[in-house]
Design a protein around this motif. Structure first.
Motif, PDB file in Angstrom:
ATOM      1  N   LEU A 587       0.937  -1.224  -0.076  1.00 57.29           N
ATOM      2  CA  LEU A 587       0.091   0.082  -0.089  1.00 57.29           C
ATOM      3  C   LEU A 587       1.016   1.169   0.040  1.00 57.29           C
ATOM      4  CD1 LEU A 587      -2.774   1.164   0.145  1.00 57.29           C
ATOM      5  CD2 LEU A 587      -2.438   1.143   2.609  1.00 57.29           C
ATOM      6  N   THR A 588       0.599   1.948  -1.041  1.00 60.50           N
ATOM      7  CA  THR A 588       1.536   3.494  -1.096  1.00 60.50           C
ATOM      8  C   THR A 588       0.671   4.554  -1.525  1.00 60.50           C
ATOM      9  OG1 THR A 588       2.034   3.114  -3.561  1.00 60.50           O
ATOM     10  CG2 THR A 588       3.582   2.018  -1.893  1.00 60.50           C
ATOM     11  N   LYS A 589       1.105   5.436  -1.659  1.00 64.93           N
ATOM     12  CA  LYS A 589       0.556   6.808  -2.025  1.00 64.93           C
ATOM     13  C   LYS A 589       0.257   6.507  -3.521  1.00 64.93           C
ATOM     14  CE  LYS A 589       0.353   9.090   1.904  1.00 64.93           C
ATOM     15  NZ  LYS A 589      -0.895   9.413   2.460  1.00 64.93           N
ATOM     16  N   SER A 590      -0.776   7.295  -4.028  1.00 61.64           N
ATOM     17  CA  SER A 590      -1.268   6.995  -5.343  1.00 61.64           C
ATOM     18  C   SER A 590      -0.015   7.735  -6.590  1.00 61.64           C
ATOM     19  CB  SER A 590      -2.541   7.608  -5.793  1.00 61.64           C
ATOM     20  OG  SER A 590      -2.376   8.978  -5.339  1.00 61.64           O
ATOM     21  N   SER A 591       0.847   8.559  -5.865  1.00 62.78           N
ATOM     22  CA  SER A 591       1.862   9.196  -6.837  1.00 62.78           C
ATOM     23  C   SER A 591       2.878   8.069  -6.885  1.00 62.78           C
ATOM     24  CB  SER A 591       2.328  10.500  -6.013  1.00 62.78           C
ATOM     25  OG  SER A 591       2.782  10.186  -4.742  1.00 62.78           O
ATOM     26  N   ILE A 592       3.019   7.044  -6.387  1.00 65.36           N
ATOM     27  CA  ILE A 592       4.239   6.233  -6.436  1.00 65.36           C
ATOM     28  C   ILE A 592       3.849   5.317  -7.558  1.00 65.36           C
ATOM     29  CG2 ILE A 592       5.888   4.584  -5.296  1.00 65.36           C
ATOM     30  CD1 ILE A 592       5.745   7.541  -4.211  1.00 65.36           C
ATOM     31  N   THR A 593       4.700   5.079  -8.441  1.00 65.79           N
ATOM     32  CA  THR A 593       4.412   4.194  -9.635  1.00 65.79           C
ATOM     33  C   THR A 593       5.420   3.109  -9.522  1.00 65.79           C
ATOM     34  OG1 THR A 593       6.266   5.232 -10.928  1.00 65.79           O
ATOM     35  CG2 THR A 593       4.143   6.326 -11.120  1.00 65.79           C
ATOM     36  N   PRO A 594       5.149   1.961 -10.118  1.00 62.62           N
ATOM     37  CA  PRO A 594       5.808   0.812 -10.110  1.00 62.62           C
ATOM     38  C   PRO A 594       7.169   0.950 -10.747  1.00 62.62           C
ATOM     39  CG  PRO A 594       3.524   0.196 -10.901  1.00 62.62           C
ATOM     40  CD  PRO A 594       3.552   1.679 -10.771  1.00 62.62           C
ATOM     41  N   ASP A 595       7.305   1.986 -11.731  1.00 60.67           N
ATOM     42  CA  ASP A 595       8.644   2.233 -12.181  1.00 60.67           C
ATOM     43  C   ASP A 595       9.431   2.537 -11.104  1.00 60.67           C
ATOM     44  OD1 ASP A 595       7.924   1.299 -14.598  1.00 60.67           O
ATOM     45  OD2 ASP A 595       7.377   3.211 -15.445  1.00 60.67           O
ATOM     46  N   PHE A 596       9.013   3.338  -9.979  1.00 60.26           N
ATOM     47  CA  PHE A 596       9.729   4.018  -9.044  1.00 60.26           C
ATOM     48  C   PHE A 596      10.433   3.020  -8.054  1.00 60.26           C
ATOM     49  CE2 PHE A 596      10.141   5.843  -4.962  1.00 60.26           C
ATOM     50  CZ  PHE A 596      11.079   6.867  -5.032  1.00 60.26           C
ATOM     51  N   VAL A 597       9.346   2.261  -7.735  1.00 61.25           N
ATOM     52  CA  VAL A 597       9.785   1.032  -6.803  1.00 61.25           C
ATOM     53  C   VAL A 597      10.351  -0.128  -7.520  1.00 61.25           C
ATOM     54  CG1 VAL A 597       7.987   1.936  -5.069  1.00 61.25           C
ATOM     55  CG2 VAL A 597       7.473   0.045  -7.001  1.00 61.25           C
ATOM     56  N   ALA A 598      10.367  -0.243  -8.502  1.00 66.15           N
ATOM     57  CA  ALA A 598      10.840  -1.401  -9.171  1.00 66.15           C
ATOM     58  C   ALA A 598      12.342  -1.842  -8.736  1.00 66.15           C
ATOM     59  CB  ALA A 598      10.871  -1.448 -10.648  1.00 66.15           C
ATOM     60  N   PRO A 599      13.459  -0.635  -8.976  1.00 63.96           N
ATOM     61  CA  PRO A 599      14.638  -1.120  -8.609  1.00 63.96           C
ATOM     62  C   PRO A 599      14.773  -1.591  -7.038  1.00 63.96           C
ATOM     63  CG  PRO A 599      14.471   0.901  -9.831  1.00 63.96           C
ATOM     64  CD  PRO A 599      13.208   0.481  -9.478  1.00 63.96           C
ATOM     65  N   VAL A 600      13.729  -0.837  -6.284  1.00 60.16           N
ATOM     66  CA  VAL A 600      14.081  -1.205  -4.790  1.00 60.16           C
ATOM     67  C   VAL A 600      13.625  -2.867  -4.639  1.00 60.16           C
ATOM     68  CG1 VAL A 600      13.213  -0.810  -2.420  1.00 60.16           C
ATOM     69  CG2 VAL A 600      13.791   0.956  -4.224  1.00 60.16           C
ATOM     70  N   ILE A 601      12.391  -3.093  -5.228  1.00 58.23           N
ATOM     71  CA  ILE A 601      11.847  -4.373  -5.123  1.00 58.23           C
ATOM     72  C   ILE A 601      12.881  -5.362  -5.628  1.00 58.23           C
ATOM     73  CG2 ILE A 601      10.271  -5.820  -5.742  1.00 58.23           C
ATOM     74  CD1 ILE A 601       8.141  -3.335  -5.689  1.00 58.23           C
ATOM     75  N   TYR A 602      13.408  -5.258  -6.693  1.00 59.08           N
ATOM     76  CA  TYR A 602      14.472  -5.996  -7.346  1.00 59.08           C
ATOM     77  C   TYR A 602      15.532  -6.292  -6.484  1.00 59.08           C
ATOM     78  CZ  TYR A 602      11.739  -5.301 -11.904  1.00 59.08           C
ATOM     79  OH  TYR A 602      10.667  -5.176 -12.537  1.00 59.08           O
ATOM     80  N   ASN A 603      16.080  -5.289  -5.854  1.00 58.12           N
ATOM     81  CA  ASN A 603      17.073  -5.463  -4.976  1.00 58.12           C
ATOM     82  C   ASN A 603      17.053  -6.372  -3.714  1.00 58.12           C
ATOM     83  OD1 ASN A 603      19.967  -4.481  -4.190  1.00 58.12           O
ATOM     84  ND2 ASN A 603      18.829  -3.541  -2.684  1.00 58.12           N
ATOM     85  N   VAL A 604      15.597  -6.091  -3.215  1.00 53.39           N
ATOM     86  CA  VAL A 604      15.260  -6.920  -2.227  1.00 53.39           C
ATOM     87  C   VAL A 604      15.117  -8.272  -2.579  1.00 53.39           C
ATOM     88  CG1 VAL A 604      13.520  -7.200  -0.169  1.00 53.39           C
ATOM     89  CG2 VAL A 604      14.350  -4.898  -0.829  1.00 53.39           C
ATOM     90  N   VAL A 605      14.240  -8.651  -3.680  1.00 49.41           N
ATOM     91  CA  VAL A 605      13.933 -10.031  -3.919  1.00 49.41           C
ATOM     92  C   VAL A 605      15.215 -10.575  -4.261  1.00 49.41           C
ATOM     93  CG1 VAL A 605      12.672 -11.311  -5.470  1.00 49.41           C
ATOM     94  CG2 VAL A 605      11.637  -9.116  -4.684  1.00 49.41           C
TER      95      VAL A 605
END
Length: 788
Positions: A587-605
């Motif tokens: 759950l994030t703010k509506s202004s946060i896009t998948p492209d923005f969080v993608a590098p962070v998610i890839y790094n954690v996963v």
């Protein structure tokens, strides 16, 4: 311009003020619209009243009941008795009504007093009515309300807290997989609905979908790690893992424990490293059989034996080799490592060879070895303490030893000085010249001796001289040897002096370095080590060794097939819970896009083999009762529209086709179409759409249908209001092109009337209308007929 105005004024006068047929048409249209609208409205209203009354009969009036309890039909009497008992004890003053029985379930409606309509009561309704025999479900019917669906489990509490702050909300609560909002009054429903939409617009859900085979081991922990990583980004600021409600759902804790238990069992099941044969490829999930402890090797075409070892492939590497886990048998006791495929419980072709590793046995051996090491700790500590004692004694003698070394170096320095003094005198002595003179003297004496030997033959008295010269020659030889030795001693003394000087210089440097050594600091360190060693000796190593031996003996003595079956059962249990394995939700703010969080998610996963997309925080579902009423209103509008359509078709066909036939006759009298060519076709097409009778039909159809729709409230699905006149015009055009077929014109009578000098109004009233289809126009025309 003046001519046009005069014609317009004349037409208006003729239509509304003079007793002309035009006025008859206007009156016909007005009465047709009135009759059609009234008929459509009555039918639609009757249908709406019937259905509304039916719904009220089934579920009561709006807001009358709050709960719907379904009970199996065969137990409805016992269920009713228990419901009455429960509401008498928990909700005094509540009303109960038995509803219809549908599909084997009987409905009971419960109306609660206002003081019992609370958040706590609604959240515990399942437990309050849990004792009702045959209960098949309980639904909330309190009105007005709004139901919010598709809210992730972990976000429901946040949604409830935010909605509770909206003005007009009585309370909000969890209702199964949804959030139900009870509103204070019906007038505030629209405002609350709009505010909830604004709330949902502030957030959205980022869904992280994992493909089959790439699911995380513990989705709950990974979700929390992803939320922490995204929240750490300054631009994101807010992120929560909402796949599950990890804070409030006790089942989540149990399931998380199950996930970890599955991971533990998977880590200790016997592993197989498979090397496929040439040209053979395996896939995840394949089962391979090995001989195991069976007497014979696997035979193709037969079923695996209980003593065979079965391995299930868990992962395939890029080079074709694979990893697997043992699901049957003990591979550590077998020697034949050739494996065969198992297809439909039948042994197939040779797959390859395998090596096996049993982590349980390795863990047990490691624990036993560690216990043996622990038992040696007291002796090791004692030896270390002895070494520290020796080191302390060495430090005690450290200063004395340095003083002795300095004294020795001083003595060596003095010896070097003495040697230097002695060798300096020897250095001034020319031992080489003396040796040369001694050699020459010895040779001269030798010559004299030879002469005297000859002389002794003549004179015996010379013998004593010969003896003396011989002694002298011998002394000279001894002197020469002494001089050689003296020369060697001088050279050796010089070497000794040089060595002593080097020893003294290096010794002084060494003593300087040794003097800089921190003896007190080293002594403190040794004392600290000695203290720790004392603590280590005080440690109850026998108890630790015993516990390690106990752990070694307590390593799960499970068979591999028992572990594999346990893993399957855990998978079934975990899959039955609301715990995602292939999808995580943030759950994030509506202004946060998948492209923005993608590098962070890839790094954690740790990989990018996943998909990211967004979805709404929730979906607002209006009140079902309001939806039903809306549907009924739509049905009412459709019925009114259909009746209006039928009425327009009937009025056009029965009343206006005679008029359109006359208009067509007037248009075609004395005119003929072109005999051939494209002009004839073009004129035919033009007449089809622009002929006066067609324009009349389209105008009347559009006017009648639009007026009836407006007055009766008619409507047609997917047809906007702007399309209603066009639909009426289309009906009029269709009937106009078939007017002569529907209402044929008595041409001979019309010609005869015109020959007798009858006006157009008289021809229409006396000849055309009486001979047309019976309808409203014919009925209205009877009072104006002169010839009956």
């Amino acid at each position: 311009m003046a001519n046009t105005l005069a014609k317009t004024r004349k037409a208006i006068m003729r239509t509304f003020f003079l007793n002309s047929f035009n006025r008859d048409v206007v009156i016909l249209i007005i009465i047709s619209v009135a009759i059609g609208s009234l008929l459509a409205g009555i039918v639609a209203m009757a249908a709406n009243s019937y259905f509304s009354e039916t719904i009220s009969t089934l579920v009561g009036e709006y807001g009358e009941f709050d709960l719907l309890i379904n009970v199996r039909e065969e137990m409805k009497e016992a269920g009713r008795t228990q419901i009455e008992k429960v509401i008498g004890q928990v909700f005094p003053g509540a009303t109960l009504k038995e509803g219809p029985t549908l599909t084997g379930l009987t409905s009971f409606f419960v109306g609660l007093p206002a003081e019992y309509k609370t958040k706590q009561a609604y959240e515990t309704m399942d437990s309050i009515f849990g004792s009702v025999p045959g209960r098949s479900g309980i639904s909330i019917m309190t009105e007005p309300r709004i139901t919010v669906r598709a809210v992730p489990e972990g976000a429901r509490q946040l949604v409830i807290e935010q909605i509770m702050q909206i003005d007009g909300v009585l309370f909000a609560f969890r209702d199964g997989g949804s959030v139900t909002v009870i509103i204070k009054s019906l007038e505030q429903s629209s405002y609350v609905n709009a505010e909830i939409e604004k709330l949902f617009a502030q957030y959205h859900i980022i869904d992280i979908a994992f493909p089959v085979g790439s699911e995380p081991e513990n989705a709950i922990r990974l979700g929390e790690q992803l939320a922490d990583a995204v929240r750490a980004e300054k631009a994101a600021g807010y992120a929560e893992s909402v796949s599950v409600d990890s804070k409030n759902n006790e089942m989540v804790y149990l399931t998380s424990t199950m996930i970890e238990l599955k991971r533990f069992l998977t880590a200790f099941i016997t592993k197989a490293a498979l090397t496929p044969a040439a040209g053979v490829r395996v896939t995840a999930g394949d089962v391979i059989v090995f001989q195991g402890t069976a007497a014979n090797a696997p035979s193709p075409g037969t079923a695996p034996e209980p003593d065979n070892v079965l391995v299930q492939v868990t992962a395939v590497k890029d080079d074709g080799s694979a990893d697997g886990m043992v699901i049957q048998g003990n591979p550590m006791e077998m020697s034949n490592t050739q494996g065969y495929a198992v297809i439909n419980n039948a042994i197939g072709e040779l797959v390859g060879t395998a090596s096996f590793h049993n982590p349980r046995a390795a863990l047990g051996n490691a624990l036993h070895e560690t216990a043996g090491v622990v038992e040696q700790i007291p002796g090791i500590a004692q030896d270390a303490q002895n070494m520290t004692s020796i080191a302390n004694k060495t430090l005690d003698n450290y200063g004395t030893s340095l003083t002795a070394i300095e004294q020795t170096l001083a003595s060596l320095g003095n010896a070097g000085t003495t040697i230097e003094a002695a060798t300096s005198g020897l250095a001034n002595l020319n031992t080489g010249g003396i040796q040369s003179q001694v050699t020459n003297s010895s040779r001269a004496i030798g010559s004299v001796l030879n002469t005297l030997q000859v002389a002794r033959l003549l004179n015996a008295d010379v013998a004593s001289s010969i003896n003396e010269l011989t002694v002298t020659q011998q002394n000279l030889a001894n002197l020469q040897a002494g001089l050689s030795a003296l020369e060697n001693v001088s050279a050796t003394a010089r070497q000794a002096q040089s060595a002593i000087d080097g020893i003294v210089t290096n010794g002084n440097n060494t003593v300087t370095s040794l003097r800089s050594f921190d003896v007190s600091g080293t002594r403190q360190t040794l004392n600290d080590i000695n203290g720790r060693l004392a603590q280590l000796q005080a440690f109850d190593t026998p108890l630790v060794a015993a516990q390690l031996q106990y752990l070694g003996a307590a390593v799960p003595n499970l068979k591999d097939e028992e572990i594999s079956q346990s893993i399957k059962l855990l998978d079934q249990f975990i899959a039955g819970q609301v715990i995602p394995s292939q999808r995580l939700q943030l759950l994030t703010k509506s202004s946060i896009t998948p492209d923005f969080v993608a590098p962070v998610i890839y790094n954690v996963v740790g990989h990018s083999n996943l998909s990211l997309y967004t979805s709404a925080l929730g979906v607002i579902e209006p009140d079902p009762r309001a939806e039903v009423m809306m549907i009924l209103s739509q049905v009412k509008a459709i019925l009114a529209g259909m009746i209006s359509l039928i009425a327009v078709i009937l009025f056009l066909a029965l009343d206006h086709t005679a008029i359109m036939s006359v208009i067509r006759r007037q248009r075609t009298v004395g005119k003929t179409l072109k005999t051939k060519g494209w002009r004839r076709l073009a004129q035919s097409i033009q007449n089809t759409f622009t002929a006066p009778e067609c324009l009349y039909g389209m105008g009347i159809g559009a006017l009648l249908l639009t007026a009836m729709f407006v007055l009766s409230g008619g409507g047609i699905p997917y047809l906007p209001w702007v399309g209603v006149p066009f639909l009426g015009a289309a009906l009029g055009w269709l009937i106009a092109n078939n007017a002569e077929k529907i209402s044929p014109l008595a041409t001979d009578e019309v010609i005869a009337g015109e020959a007798l000098g009858l006006s157009f109004d008289e021809v229409m009233r006396e000849i055309v209308i009486p001979n047309s289809r019976p309808g409203l126009l014919q009925t209205l025309n009877r009072r104006k007929m002169k010839f009956r």
